[in-house]
Every structure is written in C-alpha cells, then in structure tokens.
Scaffold this active site. Sequence first.
Site, PDB file in Angstrom:
ATOM      1  N   GLU A  97     -20.520 -52.290  -4.308  1.00 37.12           N
ATOM      2  CA  GLU A  97     -19.206 -52.919  -4.220  1.00 37.12           C
ATOM      3  C   GLU A  97     -19.318 -54.402  -4.542  1.00 37.12           C
ATOM      4  OE1 GLU A  97     -17.436 -52.080  -0.414  1.00 37.12           O
ATOM      5  OE2 GLU A  97     -17.358 -49.911  -0.780  1.00 37.12           O
ATOM      6  N   HIS A 127     -11.845 -50.743  -1.021  1.00 32.43           N
ATOM      7  CA  HIS A 127     -12.305 -50.820   0.375  1.00 32.43           C
ATOM      8  C   HIS A 127     -11.248 -51.475   1.264  1.00 32.43           C
ATOM      9  CE1 HIS A 127     -16.257 -50.823   2.872  1.00 32.43           C
ATOM     10  NE2 HIS A 127     -15.211 -50.608   3.654  1.00 32.43           N
ATOM     11  N   ARG A 176     -18.290 -44.421   4.206  1.00 34.99           N
ATOM     12  CA  ARG A 176     -19.228 -45.389   3.653  1.00 34.99           C
ATOM     13  C   ARG A 176     -19.692 -44.906   2.286  1.00 34.99           C
ATOM     14  NH1 ARG A 176     -17.408 -48.687   6.358  1.00 34.99           N
ATOM     15  NH2 ARG A 176     -18.397 -50.058   7.923  1.00 34.99           N
TER      16      ARG A 176
END
Length: 323
Positions: free
Chosen positions: A264, A283, A235
């Site tokens: 993000e 991601h 994370r």
Amino acid sequence: MKRIICLHTLTPDQIAKIEQVAPGYTVTVAKSTDISSETVSDAEIIVGWSKHIVESALEANSKLKWIQTWSAGVDTLPLKRLEQRGTLLTNSSGVHAIPIAESIFAMLLSFSRQLHVAVRNQAEGKWEPKLASAGALTLTELRDKTLVIAGVGEIGRETARLAKAFGMKVIGVRRSGKALPDVDQMYTMDGLHEALSHGDYIVSILPLTDETHHLFDSSAFGAVKPGACFINVGRGPTVDTPSLLEALQTGQLGCAGLDVFEEEPLPVDHPLWKMPQVVITPHVAGSTDRYTERVVDIFVQNLQAYVNNQQLPRNLVDYSREY
C-alpha cells in the site's frame, strides 16, 4: 505528574473527559513527528502508535506501561519487544464494526446490482442496460445467497446481522468455532476451505498473524464456488496477490472488492486497477466521522480500570495470538 500522550487530535471536551478519569495525569496531544523523544520516554500511557516514536518509547529508561492503539490491527507494532517489557496493549476493536460492515454491503450491493459497471459506463456516456462486465456476476439479488465470513469478530457479527436482514444464509469461520447469533453455521479455521466451497460471497475480516499470512492462496481460491465474489477488508497480506489475480483472470472468482493490499499504496501499474470486475478502495472501509469518539470511549473505560489497578476490560491484546 504522570503523562498520557495522544498522537491523534482530540477535542477539548475529550481531553477533559480523560483528565477527569485520571486526575493524576497530564495529557499531551501532538503529532508523532512534532513530539520530543524526552516527552515520549516520559509517557506512562500512549494513545496511538507511530514508527517515529518506537525507540524513544521502548528505551531502557522509558516509563511506558500501556499502549492504546488507534487501530484494531496491531501487526505493525513491535509485539515481541512490547511483550518482553510487559507492556499492556489494547486495540480499538469495535470502533470499525458499523463503517466496515456498511462498506462490505456497499460492495456486495455494487456487485449484485452491477453498480460499478454502471458508474464506469456513465463516465464514458454509454447506455448499456445489460450491465455486463467480464467475469462478473449478472444482475442478481442477495436474498437466498450464501455469505461466508472469515474472521467473525465485532465486524463479522455486525456483517452477519445485516446479511440476515437481506435474507442471506451466513456461514462463519473463526478460531474458536463458537456459535454466534445470525450465523447459521460456524467452522473453525481448519474448516476454511469447506466453508469457502459454499459461498456466493466471501468476506475476509481476518487479522494478520503468522497463521493468517497468505491464508488465501491458490489452494483457498481453488476451493471456492466458481464465480464467487471475494471481498477483503481485513489485512492485505492475508491474501497471496498472484493467486488472487489468477483466480480473477480464470473466472474462478467472478469479482473482488478490495480495501487492503499486500503493498500500500497499490502500485499505479498493478493489473488489479484495470480489471473491470474489481472494485478498489484505498484502505478506508473503517473510516468514519465518529471514529475518534469511539476510540476515546474505549480508552476512557480502560483508563478508569487502569487508575484503579484493575484489569483492562476492553480489547486487551493477547501477545500469543497477536490480536
């Protein structure tokens, strides 16, 4: 008729599989933006999650009893509210073990063999056999190197198994400190900095909790072996980004492979984009064409137990630990 809502696309066979296990339920498959609030509040079970359904799912008259998330992480869910309601919560831990472990090794091999430099040179038509980039490791081998894995769950175990096949030494860090196959030495979280000091390559697969937020800060990066490679597929907020930047700029870290970020998408003007010793992926480390079938397998196994009033056997989230 009781209702199950799935917010992700399922095949007719997968829907039939769910209906076979739970004959007293109707299955509704729809995007979160296309489903009515009445339908959401009528659901006893929700597969997936979205900010668009929060209030409908958690209103006083909602029938919600169980959420099966589509992801392994649950940090974006309203955990306190779900706990207060007594809502069962299961995640998709285990779905990502193979694709993320392979993504980790894609990065490890890229850095050890400097493939990221070769690809950039190719785009510029440059023939440069030395394949050297500022701050990066020179051409080397993974064999006999030490890999530190912070967060040895399903993904960490698969990563450790692959590392042993490459002849690497593996050091693990996990909350329990319990030993596992393919991990040569295991530390508890209290021993993180000691573990980091031994790593040629460091991989973070940590979930985001109050305990892990900004765990990788200037102190942690100061503890690493100078020139080590850091990879984050856990994370983004487990890493303090300014401290990461400083460690890369000073050479304390030789390189970094980053799939997750505090913000993000990563802003287009962020300095990480232009650092030659950094590999960025958006991601996607856990993405795979087999994702849905694996989530459905977990859900169906849990559903079988649920309809029989048994404890859910797979991935039941402990609210006190936030994972």
